[in-house]
Design a protein around this motif. Structure first.
Motif, PDB file in Angstrom:
ATOM      1  N   UNK A   1      34.366  49.549  29.861  1.00 41.39           N
ATOM      2  CA  UNK A   1      34.338  48.310  29.712  1.00 41.39           C
ATOM      3  C   UNK A   1      35.659  47.384  30.656  1.00 41.39           C
ATOM      4  N   UNK A   2      36.570  47.754  30.266  1.00 42.73           N
ATOM      5  CA  UNK A   2      37.677  47.319  31.004  1.00 42.73           C
ATOM      6  C   UNK A   2      37.755  47.061  32.576  1.00 42.73           C
ATOM      7  N   UNK A   3      37.438  48.371  32.919  1.00 43.02           N
ATOM      8  CA  UNK A   3      37.134  48.176  34.639  1.00 43.02           C
ATOM      9  C   UNK A   3      36.419  47.662  35.002  1.00 43.02           C
ATOM     10  N   UNK A   4      34.961  47.298  34.227  1.00 45.67           N
ATOM     11  CA  UNK A   4      34.091  46.432  34.850  1.00 45.67           C
ATOM     12  C   UNK A   4      34.543  44.992  34.591  1.00 45.67           C
ATOM     13  N   UNK A   5      35.233  44.883  33.538  1.00 43.71           N
ATOM     14  CA  UNK A   5      35.822  43.245  33.228  1.00 43.71           C
ATOM     15  C   UNK A   5      36.886  43.066  34.650  1.00 43.71           C
ATOM     16  N   UNK A   6      37.386  44.169  34.785  1.00 46.75           N
ATOM     17  CA  UNK A   6      38.528  43.968  36.223  1.00 46.75           C
ATOM     18  C   UNK A   6      37.758  43.432  37.265  1.00 46.75           C
ATOM     19  N   UNK A   7      36.696  44.129  37.624  1.00 45.83           N
ATOM     20  CA  UNK A   7      36.066  43.975  38.916  1.00 45.83           C
ATOM     21  C   UNK A   7      35.670  42.265  39.025  1.00 45.83           C
TER      22      UNK A   7
ATOM     23  N   UNK B   1      44.439  53.949  31.246  1.00 41.89           N
ATOM     24  CA  UNK B   1      44.204  52.852  31.726  1.00 41.89           C
ATOM     25  C   UNK B   1      45.433  52.162  31.475  1.00 41.89           C
ATOM     26  N   UNK B   2      46.613  51.889  32.333  1.00 43.45           N
ATOM     27  CA  UNK B   2      47.659  50.847  32.068  1.00 43.45           C
ATOM     28  C   UNK B   2      47.199  49.489  31.139  1.00 43.45           C
ATOM     29  N   UNK B   3      48.133  48.904  30.586  1.00 44.65           N
ATOM     30  CA  UNK B   3      47.801  47.795  29.753  1.00 44.65           C
ATOM     31  C   UNK B   3      48.018  46.518  30.484  1.00 44.65           C
ATOM     32  N   UNK B   4      48.972  46.753  31.514  1.00 41.40           N
ATOM     33  CA  UNK B   4      49.356  45.579  32.629  1.00 41.40           C
ATOM     34  C   UNK B   4      48.310  45.451  33.629  1.00 41.40           C
ATOM     35  N   UNK B   5      47.994  44.195  33.696  1.00 36.70           N
ATOM     36  CA  UNK B   5      46.871  43.633  34.498  1.00 36.70           C
ATOM     37  C   UNK B   5      47.088  43.786  35.837  1.00 36.70           C
ATOM     38  N   UNK B   6      48.453  43.695  36.382  1.00 37.16           N
ATOM     39  CA  UNK B   6      48.409  43.748  37.646  1.00 37.16           C
ATOM     40  C   UNK B   6      48.407  45.263  38.035  1.00 37.16           C
ATOM     41  N   UNK B   7      48.641  46.102  37.272  1.00 35.69           N
ATOM     42  CA  UNK B   7      48.592  47.578  37.733  1.00 35.69           C
ATOM     43  C   UNK B   7      47.087  47.901  37.551  1.00 35.69           C
ATOM     44  N   UNK B   8      46.463  47.412  36.478  1.00 36.05           N
ATOM     45  CA  UNK B   8      45.041  47.535  36.438  1.00 36.05           C
ATOM     46  C   UNK B   8      44.339  47.182  37.693  1.00 36.05           C
ATOM     47  N   UNK B   9      44.558  45.815  38.030  1.00 35.42           N
ATOM     48  CA  UNK B   9      43.892  45.362  39.403  1.00 35.42           C
ATOM     49  C   UNK B   9      44.160  46.435  40.626  1.00 35.42           C
ATOM     50  N   UNK B  10      45.268  46.776  40.378  1.00 36.04           N
ATOM     51  CA  UNK B  10      45.637  47.809  41.741  1.00 36.04           C
ATOM     52  C   UNK B  10      45.111  49.088  41.693  1.00 36.04           C
ATOM     53  N   UNK B  11      44.754  49.441  40.371  1.00 37.33           N
ATOM     54  CA  UNK B  11      43.855  50.701  40.166  1.00 37.33           C
ATOM     55  C   UNK B  11      42.351  50.406  40.890  1.00 37.33           C
ATOM     56  N   UNK B  12      41.910  49.504  40.614  1.00 41.27           N
ATOM     57  CA  UNK B  12      40.598  49.072  41.172  1.00 41.27           C
ATOM     58  C   UNK B  12      40.646  48.948  42.750  1.00 41.27           C
ATOM     59  N   UNK B  13      41.742  48.259  43.239  1.00 40.02           N
ATOM     60  CA  UNK B  13      41.956  48.079  44.789  1.00 40.02           C
ATOM     61  C   UNK B  13      42.060  49.422  45.158  1.00 40.02           C
TER      62      UNK B  13
ATOM     63  N   UNK C   1      30.831  37.066  44.671  1.00 40.78           N
ATOM     64  CA  UNK C   1      30.168  37.993  44.329  1.00 40.78           C
ATOM     65  C   UNK C   1      29.993  39.264  45.053  1.00 40.78           C
ATOM     66  N   UNK C   2      30.295  39.181  46.553  1.00 39.56           N
ATOM     67  CA  UNK C   2      30.316  40.346  47.235  1.00 39.56           C
ATOM     68  C   UNK C   2      31.455  41.184  46.790  1.00 39.56           C
ATOM     69  N   UNK C   3      32.573  40.450  46.521  1.00 38.71           N
ATOM     70  CA  UNK C   3      33.749  41.145  46.259  1.00 38.71           C
ATOM     71  C   UNK C   3      33.583  41.976  44.901  1.00 38.71           C
ATOM     72  N   UNK C   4      32.685  41.308  43.717  1.00 43.01           N
ATOM     73  CA  UNK C   4      32.726  42.072  42.417  1.00 43.01           C
ATOM     74  C   UNK C   4      31.889  43.253  42.687  1.00 43.01           C
ATOM     75  N   UNK C   5      30.832  43.057  43.704  1.00 45.76           N
ATOM     76  CA  UNK C   5      29.853  43.947  43.897  1.00 45.76           C
ATOM     77  C   UNK C   5      30.624  45.169  44.675  1.00 45.76           C
TER      78      UNK C   5
ATOM     79  N   UNK D   1      39.783  40.744  39.067  1.00 43.96           N
ATOM     80  CA  UNK D   1      40.639  41.226  40.179  1.00 43.96           C
ATOM     81  C   UNK D   1      40.671  40.185  41.408  1.00 43.96           C
ATOM     82  N   UNK D   2      39.573  39.441  41.790  1.00 42.58           N
ATOM     83  CA  UNK D   2      39.615  38.516  42.854  1.00 42.58           C
ATOM     84  C   UNK D   2      40.393  37.429  42.412  1.00 42.58           C
ATOM     85  N   UNK D   3      40.685  37.092  41.321  1.00 42.30           N
ATOM     86  CA  UNK D   3      41.597  35.919  40.860  1.00 42.30           C
ATOM     87  C   UNK D   3      43.040  36.297  40.657  1.00 42.30           C
ATOM     88  N   UNK D   4      43.163  37.380  39.881  1.00 44.12           N
ATOM     89  CA  UNK D   4      44.769  37.806  39.641  1.00 44.12           C
ATOM     90  C   UNK D   4      45.344  38.606  40.734  1.00 44.12           C
ATOM     91  N   UNK D   5      44.538  39.260  41.577  1.00 38.56           N
ATOM     92  CA  UNK D   5      45.477  40.171  42.498  1.00 38.56           C
ATOM     93  C   UNK D   5      45.226  39.863  43.902  1.00 38.56           C
TER      94      UNK D   5
END
Lengths: 310, 479
Positions: B429-435, B225-237, B402-406, B438-442
């Motif tokens: 944990x990181x991926x859950x936190x990202x959920x 899992x990359x450290x860069x938050x933008x990349x992390x958020x894109x993984x989730x996306x 909340x829908x976005x997180x869900x 992510x709606x705020x940073x990406x």
């Protein structure tokens, strides 16, 4: 008034839309929390399961290897082998351990041949895996039945042939395909008899698997392919044409010529390719002369062109 | 009277936003359910498939990998090595050097012992002419490799050149910097070969993000899992888009896009429709829409297949500037494609394609950012005039969040139960936190890029691709 009462009061006084919205928010929060908890549980479970699989693999691999190298050199099993059989038999009551043993034996079957392969088959029978697989053939879940047939095919279990034969025309594609593969793997060309009255189409993927099964078999007697070349099932005809090409069945020439008038263009074109492959330049020339339909003429000319180019 | 009219307008706005949001959420719920059904079916079907049979088969169909390269000097040698290490028995690789101004060609010539060969191209699709021409290797170890050096014409033009040169039945169009797993072609070709009562015209795969992964000798060794938050958020996306969205559309046979990073096409149909459109920046979506349109108009049964296995890994933008440029381009590509094929919209002659897929893309991909920004502006006006019902506003924002997180968590759930790529301790944990973040940073950045894309489309027609800064996957992983 405490916070709880204040919130209840505020909720009761709010408009209906707000009340509904609030309840949805609450439901979403509960869903999210539940999912997070179960996600954590799944992660832990997968982690533990992964470790268990590695542990089982090590344990049973060692046992199977020991079994294979403890033979007496005769038909009967040694004391050590019998002890190992008992040990594995007791262990595979657990589903996860059973899966580990099946995986190990399957992998070994792919890597070895001859006596070693026979020893593995014997072990498969003796530890009772055949019973589990046969039971799974009765399952109502299609993927369990299909997997069981795959297993029986891999360990060349002939005892279940009658049962598996009932699946040859099964409405579920996956079961039907596995039963057909079982038939060919175990009975070579004779196993292709299901083609005689096959109504469902054979996909290219399945044809490839059937051909692979045939090509991996040694000392096989090739049966008469002509009836399949005349089948009303186009995919059977195409498969038969592949057999003609791979097994260079020169004696089918007359039937091949007849196939040039087949209603399906794909059959006509493939027949041309086969004729070119088997009879070469001479066949091509006469074919062009005798070909009436324009599409086939073009294909024939293209085919001839390729032949000259090569 | 005036006040009444304003009130009616405001009410209409409210109902429109409410209906739009409700339909969006409903569509996500429905797609998630369909995707779950399809995923379970796929996993079951493939749990006993042995892909190795195809490796020795004399009838495995031929595939050409076409990889356009433009100024990829940094990694082109390594990337080609990765493409050449595929296990599939009957394939070749065409690298189309699309007028690079760097030393990509020289590096390829040196690394693969290439020599110029005379090559007559049957120009079924018009392309830019050769520059240096066609090269093949003198070394038999690289006999599968063909390098074409041509005048610059853009990615679509380079892919068309590949289509002209390929002699295979199928073509795999891939970004040269993508890492293709060794069994990718075996898995991708299966849907084409399995079809009996219809024709599979194209198949797309999942694109995974390779930033921070360990890659050696063109092979994926370790997923991190990359450290860069933008990349992390894109993984989730990406997980959400590929595991939920596309999986569901695949079941409905309604896929309108196959990622330009990796997709396989039936060459005959691709050529019949005229190949890639060089006039759009969304050529990957456009060709699929055109191929589908062609098949519908010919009344032929067809399917665009989708393989959810993680087969192709690519480098994602790791800074806002590149990310905005990429998403801007995606937006323009979507607008261009939908406009070009607007005849399909709500047209019953195109069946599900016209009545379901196209309208979905129009409302929830094309218009969604516009509606969202209109909503934000409208909300700002209400605040300025002190007309906000805060109870409703807060509730609406909370529901949307909340829908976005869900949905993100559902996507993670699907990932864990299927491919489970992020196994390392702490990644969960990181991926859950990202959920939650992510709606705020990406999302705001993606929204901004989409709006910029709209503005550029209508007011800056000259804008084309925009630069994608490459750091190289091999470089990224070691840092």
């Amino acid at each position: 008034m405490n916070l709880y009462e204040y919130l209840i009061d505020a909720f009761n006084q709010a408009p209906v839309l707000i009340q509904i919205g609030f309840l949805i928010v609450l439901a979403l929060i509960i869903c999210i929390i539940t999912l997070i908890i179960s996600l954590r549980a799944i992660r832990s479970y997968l982690n533990i399961k992964g470790k268990e699989i590695i542990k089982n693999k090590k344990e049973f691999e060692a046992l199977v290897v020991e079994y294979l190298y403890s033979g007496t050199g005769f038909d009967e099993l040694s004391e050590k082998q019998l002890a190992i059989i008992t040990r594995i038999k007791d262990a595979i009551i657990s589903t996860s351990k059973r899966k580990s043993v099946i995986t190990i034996l399957s992998n070994l079957m792919n890597e070895v041949s001859g006596e070693m392969s026979d020893s593995i088959k014997t072990l498969y029978h003796k530890i009772g895996l055949i019973t589990y697989a046969t039971q799974r053939l009765e399952s109502k879940k299609w993927h369990i039945v299909a997997k069981a047939i795959v297993e029986l095919r891999r360990f060349k279990v002939y005892e279940t042939q009658d049962k598996v034969a009932t699946f040859l025309n099964h409405p579920r594609k996956e079961i039907r395909k596995e039963a057909q593969l079982y038939s060919v793997h175990l009975f070579k060309f004779n196993g292709l008899s299901f083609l005689d009255d096959l109504e469902t189409p054979l996909s290219e993927w399945h044809q490839l698997l059937l051909l692979e099964a045939l090509l991996n078999l040694e000392n096989q007697k090739i049966c008469d392919i002509t009836p399949w070349l005349k089948s009303s099932n186009t995919s059977v005809v195409l498969f038969a044409l592949k057999l003609v090409k791979i097994y260079t069945q020169f004696e089918t020439k007359e039937t091949l010529i007849e196939l040039l008038s087949h209603p399906e263009k794909e059959v006509r074109v493939y027949t041309l390719k086969v004729l070119k492959e088997l009879f070469g330049y001479e066949a091509e020339e006469s074919l062009i002369e005798n070909t009436s339909t324009s599409d086939l003429r073009i294909d024939a000319e293209m085919s001839l062109l390729n032949l000259v180019k090569n | 009277m005036d006040n009444d009219i304003i009130k009616i307008i405001i009410d209409i706005f409210h109902y429109l936003f409410f209906t739009g949001s409700f339909l969006a959420v409903l569509s996500y719920v429905v797609l998630s359910i369909i995707s779950a059904v399809e995923t379970i079916e796929y996993v079951k079907k493939n749990s006993f498939v042995n892909y190795n049979h195809i490796l020795s088969s004399p009838i495995s169909p031929s595939i050409t990998i076409i990889a356009p390269a433009y100024n990829e000097s940094l990694n082109v040698v390594e990337n080609v090595r990765s493409l050449l290490s595929n296990h599939y028995p009957n394939y070749n690789v065409i690298i189309v050097n699309d007028g690079s101004s760097d030393d990509s060609l020289e590096k390829l010539i040196e690394a693969y012992d290439l020599e110029h060969v005379e090559y007559v191209v049957n120009e079924k699709i018009k392309t830019q002419p050769f520059r240096e021409g066609v090269f093949k290797s003198k070394n038999p170890a690289f006999e599968k490799l063909i390098v074409v050096d041509k005048e610059n014409g853009g990615k679509a033009d380079a892919l068309n050149m590949g289509l002209n040169i390929s002699e295979s039945k199928y073509v795999a169009c891939i970004d040269v910097d993508c890492l293709l797993l060794e069994d990718a072609l075996q898995k991708m070709i299966k849907p084409f070969m399995e079809a009996t009562d219809h024709k599979v015209i194209a198949a797309g795969g999942v694109i995974r993000i390779a930033n921070s992964c360990v890659i050696k000798g063109g092979k994926l060794i370790e997923v991190n899992l990359p450290k860069n938050l933008i990349v992390q958020a894109q993984i989730l996306e990406y997980l959400r888009a590929f595991l939920l969205g596309r999986m569901a559309w695949s079941r409905l046979n309604g896929l309108l896009v196959i990622s330009g990073a990796f997709g396989i096409f039936e060459k005959e149909t691709a050529i019949k429709v005229g190949g890639y459109d060089t006039a759009t920046v969304g050529e990957d979506m456009e060709i699929i829409v055109r191929m589908r349109r062609y098949m519908e108009e010919q009344n032929k049964k067809y399917k665009v297949a989708y393989i959810p296995d993680p087969l192709c890994w690519t480098e994602a933008p790791d800074n806002y500037k590149t990310l905005i440029s990429q998403r801007n381009r995606w937006t323009r590509g979507t607008i261009e494609t939908l406009r070009k094929h607007r005849k399909i919209a709500f047209n019953k002659n195109y069946g599900k394609f016209g009545l379901l897929s196209y309208p979905y893309w129009l409302f929830f991909e094309r218009l969604a950012p516009v509606v969202e920004v209109t909503g934000i502006i409208y909300f700002g006006i209400l605040i300025a005039f002190n007309l906000v019902h805060w109870q409703y506003a807060v509730l609406f924002i909370a529901l949307a969040y909340l829908f976005s997180v869900l949905f993100s968590i559902v996507a993670l759930y699907s990932e864990e139960l299927t491919y489970n790529q992020y196994k390392k301790k702490g990644a969960g944990y990181k991926l859950i936190l990202l959920c939650f973040i992510e709606p705020i940073i990406l999302h705001p950045i993606v929204l901004y890029a989409a709006i910029r894309g709209n503005i550029d489309y209508y007011f800056n027609k000259k804008k084309k691709w925009g630069a994608m800064e490459r750091k190289g996957m091999t470089a990224a992983e070691t840092s």
